[in-house]
Write a protein that holds these residues in place. Structure first.
Motif, PDB file in Angstrom:
ATOM      1  N   THR A 144       0.863  -1.184   0.000  1.00  0.00           N
ATOM      2  CA  THR A 144       0.000   0.000   0.000  1.00  0.00           C
ATOM      3  C   THR A 144       0.898   1.232   0.000  1.00  0.00           C
ATOM      4  O   THR A 144       1.552   1.534   0.998  1.00  0.00           O
ATOM      5  CB  THR A 144      -0.919   0.038   1.233  1.00  0.00           C
ATOM      6  OG1 THR A 144      -1.718  -1.146   1.249  1.00  0.00           O
ATOM      7  CG2 THR A 144      -1.830   1.252   1.184  1.00  0.00           C
ATOM      8  N   PRO A 145       0.978   1.958  -1.109  1.00  0.00           N
ATOM      9  CA  PRO A 145       1.905   3.091  -1.216  1.00  0.00           C
ATOM     10  C   PRO A 145       1.344   4.351  -0.564  1.00  0.00           C
ATOM     11  O   PRO A 145       0.169   4.402  -0.173  1.00  0.00           O
ATOM     12  CB  PRO A 145       2.039   3.279  -2.727  1.00  0.00           C
ATOM     13  CG  PRO A 145       0.704   2.817  -3.252  1.00  0.00           C
ATOM     14  CD  PRO A 145       0.262   1.702  -2.358  1.00  0.00           C
ATOM     15  N   SER A 146       2.153   5.380  -0.486  1.00  0.00           N
ATOM     16  CA  SER A 146       1.743   6.627   0.167  1.00  0.00           C
ATOM     17  C   SER A 146       0.612   7.314  -0.582  1.00  0.00           C
ATOM     18  O   SER A 146      -0.171   8.061   0.012  1.00  0.00           O
ATOM     19  CB  SER A 146       2.943   7.579   0.276  1.00  0.00           C
ATOM     20  OG  SER A 146       3.392   7.976  -1.019  1.00  0.00           O
ATOM     21  N   TRP A 147       0.501   7.076  -1.895  1.00  0.00           N
ATOM     22  CA  TRP A 147      -0.535   7.765  -2.670  1.00  0.00           C
ATOM     23  C   TRP A 147      -1.904   7.081  -2.577  1.00  0.00           C
ATOM     24  O   TRP A 147      -2.878   7.562  -3.125  1.00  0.00           O
ATOM     25  CB  TRP A 147      -0.114   7.874  -4.135  1.00  0.00           C
ATOM     26  CG  TRP A 147       0.161   6.565  -4.815  1.00  0.00           C
ATOM     27  CD1 TRP A 147      -0.762   5.663  -5.282  1.00  0.00           C
ATOM     28  CD2 TRP A 147       1.442   5.993  -5.133  1.00  0.00           C
ATOM     29  NE1 TRP A 147      -0.141   4.569  -5.861  1.00  0.00           N
ATOM     30  CE2 TRP A 147       1.210   4.751  -5.786  1.00  0.00           C
ATOM     31  CE3 TRP A 147       2.761   6.416  -4.932  1.00  0.00           C
ATOM     32  CZ2 TRP A 147       2.256   3.935  -6.231  1.00  0.00           C
ATOM     33  CZ3 TRP A 147       3.789   5.603  -5.374  1.00  0.00           C
ATOM     34  CH2 TRP A 147       3.533   4.381  -6.007  1.00  0.00           C
ATOM     35  N   HIS A 148      -2.006   5.949  -1.903  1.00  0.00           N
ATOM     36  CA  HIS A 148      -3.260   5.202  -1.694  1.00  0.00           C
ATOM     37  C   HIS A 148      -3.795   4.568  -2.978  1.00  0.00           C
ATOM     38  O   HIS A 148      -3.976   3.368  -3.059  1.00  0.00           O
ATOM     39  CB  HIS A 148      -4.341   6.078  -1.047  1.00  0.00           C
ATOM     40  CG  HIS A 148      -3.989   6.562   0.315  1.00  0.00           C
ATOM     41  ND1 HIS A 148      -3.518   5.725   1.301  1.00  0.00           N
ATOM     42  CD2 HIS A 148      -4.033   7.808   0.863  1.00  0.00           C
ATOM     43  CE1 HIS A 148      -3.286   6.426   2.404  1.00  0.00           C
ATOM     44  NE2 HIS A 148      -3.577   7.686   2.163  1.00  0.00           N
ATOM     45  N   MET A 149      -4.082   5.392  -3.997  1.00  0.00           N
ATOM     46  CA  MET A 149      -4.604   4.839  -5.251  1.00  0.00           C
ATOM     47  C   MET A 149      -4.613   5.922  -6.316  1.00  0.00           C
ATOM     48  O   MET A 149      -4.980   7.063  -6.053  1.00  0.00           O
ATOM     49  CB  MET A 149      -6.031   4.304  -5.048  1.00  0.00           C
ATOM     50  CG  MET A 149      -6.670   3.733  -6.309  1.00  0.00           C
ATOM     51  SD  MET A 149      -8.386   3.205  -6.018  1.00  0.00           S
ATOM     52  CE  MET A 149      -8.812   2.594  -7.662  1.00  0.00           C
ATOM     53  N   PHE A 150      -4.199   5.561  -7.529  1.00  0.00           N
ATOM     54  CA  PHE A 150      -4.361   6.481  -8.650  1.00  0.00           C
ATOM     55  C   PHE A 150      -5.377   5.912  -9.635  1.00  0.00           C
ATOM     56  O   PHE A 150      -5.863   4.790  -9.486  1.00  0.00           O
ATOM     57  CB  PHE A 150      -3.023   6.799  -9.337  1.00  0.00           C
ATOM     58  CG  PHE A 150      -2.229   5.608  -9.821  1.00  0.00           C
ATOM     59  CD1 PHE A 150      -2.646   4.862 -10.914  1.00  0.00           C
ATOM     60  CD2 PHE A 150      -1.042   5.251  -9.204  1.00  0.00           C
ATOM     61  CE1 PHE A 150      -1.913   3.782 -11.382  1.00  0.00           C
ATOM     62  CE2 PHE A 150      -0.290   4.161  -9.664  1.00  0.00           C
ATOM     63  CZ  PHE A 150      -0.723   3.434 -10.754  1.00  0.00           C
TER      64      PHE A 150
END
Length: 349
Positions: free
Chosen positions: A121-127
């Motif tokens: 789960t990256p810092s941007w949550h979802m693109f």
């Protein structure tokens, strides 16, 4: 657990189930009922489709192509490990009965549509259109003896790393105007005018990718259409055209609109100015096979970089396949990475 043969329509529970899984997470899969039904209707001519579900804790669509040895699973969501195992056991039994040799997934018919699982789960949550899932999905698949077959990566270049990007790519930026190609900004108007050519170029560029299968223009338009064109950043999205007016390269980029609390389809002209932090999503970049080896991938990136600092704070290079040449653009630069995988398992006959 039910086994439901699908031709085009899915039960209401199919669309309701993800709400219970993702309600506490900062992301959720993007699903639109009507395009999904249109896709299933078109593909039903060449695929047998079976939905395995208890309508409450698991859904799993088994896809069995005609005259092919590989079955796929798609639209998989689950909240209970026991019922999830039940669904997969039913699916794998059906695959064995149909003499399938391999199962791959998640994969919705081919790599043009929704596929892959996200491994962190990256810092941007979802693109936009990023594969998302609870991380326990990975553990559950591995316990069912599925293993990664293809891996992918997204890379976020933060604002602090942008000067290094420009230093590394200065040659391409300074010589961009010397190319024997015309740069066509990918505005909504240009998209409408060149839509079928864009489809043909996309098909040609990505047809050599593992798992890709040709699609119809109608299916292309389910995802890439006038609404999609309205989202694109006109400053960084571009088509390259040669002297014969043949399209030879493309770059699709758009802002990350997810911070906007709206249900309407994003429109760059209307919504870009509402963004407080501006992240550019570099979604698809490619060069026609006949024109590779001329540095055009770097020049497509350089086109974007001409105006990047005037409009964006950082960028995410989205969903690049491992060993793909597009990874080279960000090598040796500081970035945050997120990985994804397509999984597979041999069928036990």
């Amino acid at each position: 657990m039910e086994r439901i043969c699908i031709k085009d329509k899915l039960p209401d529970s199919f669309f309701a189930l993800p709400q219970s899984i993702y309600h506490s997470l900062p992301f959720a899969p993007e699903e639109d009922r009507e395009p999904i039904h249109r896709l299933l209707s078109e593909e039903s001519a060449h695929h047998e489709m079976v939905l395995y579900t208890d309508h409450q804790t698991v859904r799993l669509l088994g896809i069995f192509p005609e005259n092919a040895p590989v079955a796929h699973f798609a639209y998989w969501e689950a909240s209970n490990q026991k019922t999830n195992q039940q669904a997969f056991e039913m699916f794998e039994t059906d695959a064995a009965q149909r003499k399938m040799k391999l199962i791959q997934g998640p994969l919705t018919f081919n790599t043009f549509h929704r596929y892959r699982l996200r491994l962190q789960t990256p810092s941007w949550h979802m693109f936009d259109r990023e594969p998302v899932n609870p991380l326990y999905y990975i553990d559950w698949l591995k316990e069912l003896q599925y293993t990664p077959s293809l891996t992918f990566e997204s890379r976020r270049i933060k604002s602090s790393g942008v000067p290094e990007v420009y230093a590394a790519k200065d040659h391409y930026i300074s010589t961009l105007t010397q190319l024997p190609f015309r740069c066509i900004p990918l505005t909504p108007e240009n998209w409408v005018q060149r839509a079928h050519e864009i489809f043909e170029l996309v098909d040609t560029i990505f047809s050599q990718n593992p798992g890709y299968k040709p699609i119809s223009y109608a299916q292309f338009c389910l995802l890439y259409n006038a609404d999609f064109a309205q989202k694109l950043c006109p400053h960084s999205s571009v088509l390259f055209e040669n002297e014969s007016k043949k399209l030879v390269g493309l770059c699709f980029c758009l802002p990350d609109y997810r911070s906007l609390a709206q249900k309407a389809n994003p429109v760059f002209a209307r919504d870009y100015s509402k963004l407080t932090h501006k992240t550019l999503l570099i979604k698809s970049v490619g060069v026609h096979p006949d024109f590779r080896g001329q540095g055009l991938m770097n020049y497509l990136g350089a086109y974007c970089m001409q105006t990047f600092r005037n409009h964006y704070d950082d960028a995410i290079f989205c969903l690049m396949r491992e060993n793909n040449p597009s990874l080279a653009f960000t090598e040796n630069l500081p970035y945050e990475s997120c990985s994804y995988a397509l999984f597979e398992k041999a069928v036990r006959l």
